[in-house]
Design a protein around this motif. Structure first.
Motif, short mmCIF file in Angstrom:
data_model
loop_
_atom_site.label_atom_id
_atom_site.label_comp_id
_atom_site.label_asym_id
_atom_site.label_seq_id
_atom_site.Cartn_x
_atom_site.Cartn_y
_atom_site.Cartn_z
N ASP A 141 0.62 -1.13 -0.02
CA ASP A 141 0.06 -0.26 -0.08
C ASP A 141 0.86 1.33 0.02
O ASP A 141 1.82 1.22 0.00
N GLU A 142 0.24 2.57 -0.01
CA GLU A 142 0.87 3.76 -0.21
C GLU A 142 1.80 4.04 1.18
O GLU A 142 2.62 4.87 0.93
N HIS A 144 3.81 1.64 2.60
CA HIS A 144 4.93 0.83 2.68
C HIS A 144 6.08 1.26 2.60
O HIS A 144 6.54 2.56 2.20
N ASN A 246 -1.21 4.78 -5.43
CA ASN A 246 -0.67 3.67 -6.35
C ASN A 246 -1.51 3.64 -7.81
O ASN A 246 -2.71 3.61 -7.55
N ASP A 289 -1.06 -2.53 -3.79
CA ASP A 289 -2.69 -2.43 -3.06
C ASP A 289 -3.19 -1.45 -3.75
O ASP A 289 -2.89 -0.22 -3.57
N THR A 291 -6.41 -0.51 -3.35
CA THR A 291 -7.78 -0.27 -2.78
C THR A 291 -8.09 1.30 -2.92
O THR A 291 -9.11 1.57 -3.06
N LYS A 292 -6.98 2.01 -2.54
CA LYS A 292 -7.20 3.29 -2.27
C LYS A 292 -7.81 4.06 -3.73
O LYS A 292 -8.64 4.98 -3.63
#
Length: 321
Positions: A141-142, A144, A246, A289, A291-292
């Motif tokens: 994810d962002e 990380h 991302n 990821d 998702t965002k």
């Protein structure tokens, strides 16, 4: 903050992703588009489509790190938004590390400073998934950690930190996007080529495909036009202001699997493949990821389709013939 009727500047706009982004912006009827590119990797031919339209498109050969020259352009063209894609790429950093780091950091400082001075309303800065390094956890994810392995990755991580400092200190309007691995036409087929043009070139010349290491290193692949679409959507969405996002498909593909798909697409499934020593600084796993991003734009992210891969192969066959 739509690109429609706005004056847009794209640094690195003659490059691989940049030129597809210029095509996408032109389709939305902007007031004008300014492309700044030093043509280290960019090609004038990549802008053929955009220049053939009725849009006001001006192409300027310039190093985007040159703050005074960039300020002159921004003021003359009345720029509202900068899409910042200018970059010295990863393979170059393995040969010219100091120049890569100095240039990439200077570009980030330039666009941040132009925004701080109130000369542009909005900045969309294009970072890279390479800043994360090899995955500590999957999906990435962002948040990380940044475990930059190469000088290129370190320079892009540093650029992100510089931009973040300008946001925190001066409140500039910035969105940072981190694309994962883009595939598509117009990627440089020369000395600093990506895996797709290398495979196509070797099949056409009858040479074996060389894969660094065991080939089980993974990448999150996305078609370049999908990335361009997403960048414009991100720019236009108020929810994306101040965010880090991302830009990826969220699907993990090994280098071995990508090569198999390419050889099948080219009708050469039995073409010889050899494995060589691992490349210095090669990350082991990359899977985003997304998702965002999906939440913000309200739709799924396309995966790299066989049709997109076939279109890409056909384009390289044409330019390498």
């Amino acid at each position: 903050m739509s690109v429609k009727s706005k004056s847009i500047l794209v640094t690195g706009g003659a490059g691989f992703i940049g030129s597809h982004l210029v095509d996408r912006i032109v389709a939305d009827d902007p007031a004008r588009v300014t492309v700044v590119d030093n043509f280290f990797l960019g090609e004038a031919s990549n802008l053929r489509h955009a220049l053939a339209t009725d849009a006001d498109v001006e192409v300027i050969r310039l190093d985007a790190a040159d703050l005074p020259a960039m300020q002159d352009i921004v003021e003359r063209r009345g720029v509202d938004t900068i899409f910042d894609l200018a970059v010295i790429p990863l393979p170059t950093s393995l040969v010219y590390p100091a120049w890569t780091v100095q240039t990439n950091v200077a570009i980030a400082l330039t666009v941040s400073e132009l925004t701080r001075r109130g000369l542009v309303e909005r900045l969309l800065h294009v970072s890279t998934s390479e800043a994360y390094g090899s995955a500590r956890y999957i999906p990435m994810d962002e948040d990380h950690p940044h475990d930059a392995i190469t000088p290129y990755a370190a320079s892009k991580s540093a650029a992100d930190r510089i931009i973040e400092s300008y946001v925190q200190t001066f409140g500039i309007d910035v969105t940072v996007v981190r694309p994962f691995n883009n595939i598509g036409p117009r990627q440089n087929p020369g000395s600093y080529a990506g895996i797709v043009p290398i495979v196509v070139k070797r099949v056409m010349s009858g040479q074996p495909i060389e894969i660094f290491g065991d080939g089980e290193q993974t990448r999150d692949l996305i078609f370049v036009r999908d990335t361009a679409d997403l960048m414009v959507e991100i720019h236009d969405a108020p929810e994306c202001r101040g965010e880090v996002l991302n830009v990826a498909s969220g699907v993990e593909t090994s280098v071995n699997e990508l090569v198999r798909r390419l050889l099948k697409t080219m009708g050469a499934p039995d073409h010889p493949v050899v494995h060589t020593a691992p490349r210095p600084g090669d990350v082991r796993r990359h899977l985003a990821d997304a998702t965002k991003l999906r939440k913000v734009i309200g739709r799924d992210i396309p995966t790299l389709s066989d049709d997109a891969l076939a279109e890409t192969v056909d384009w390289y066959r044409g330019v390498l013939a």
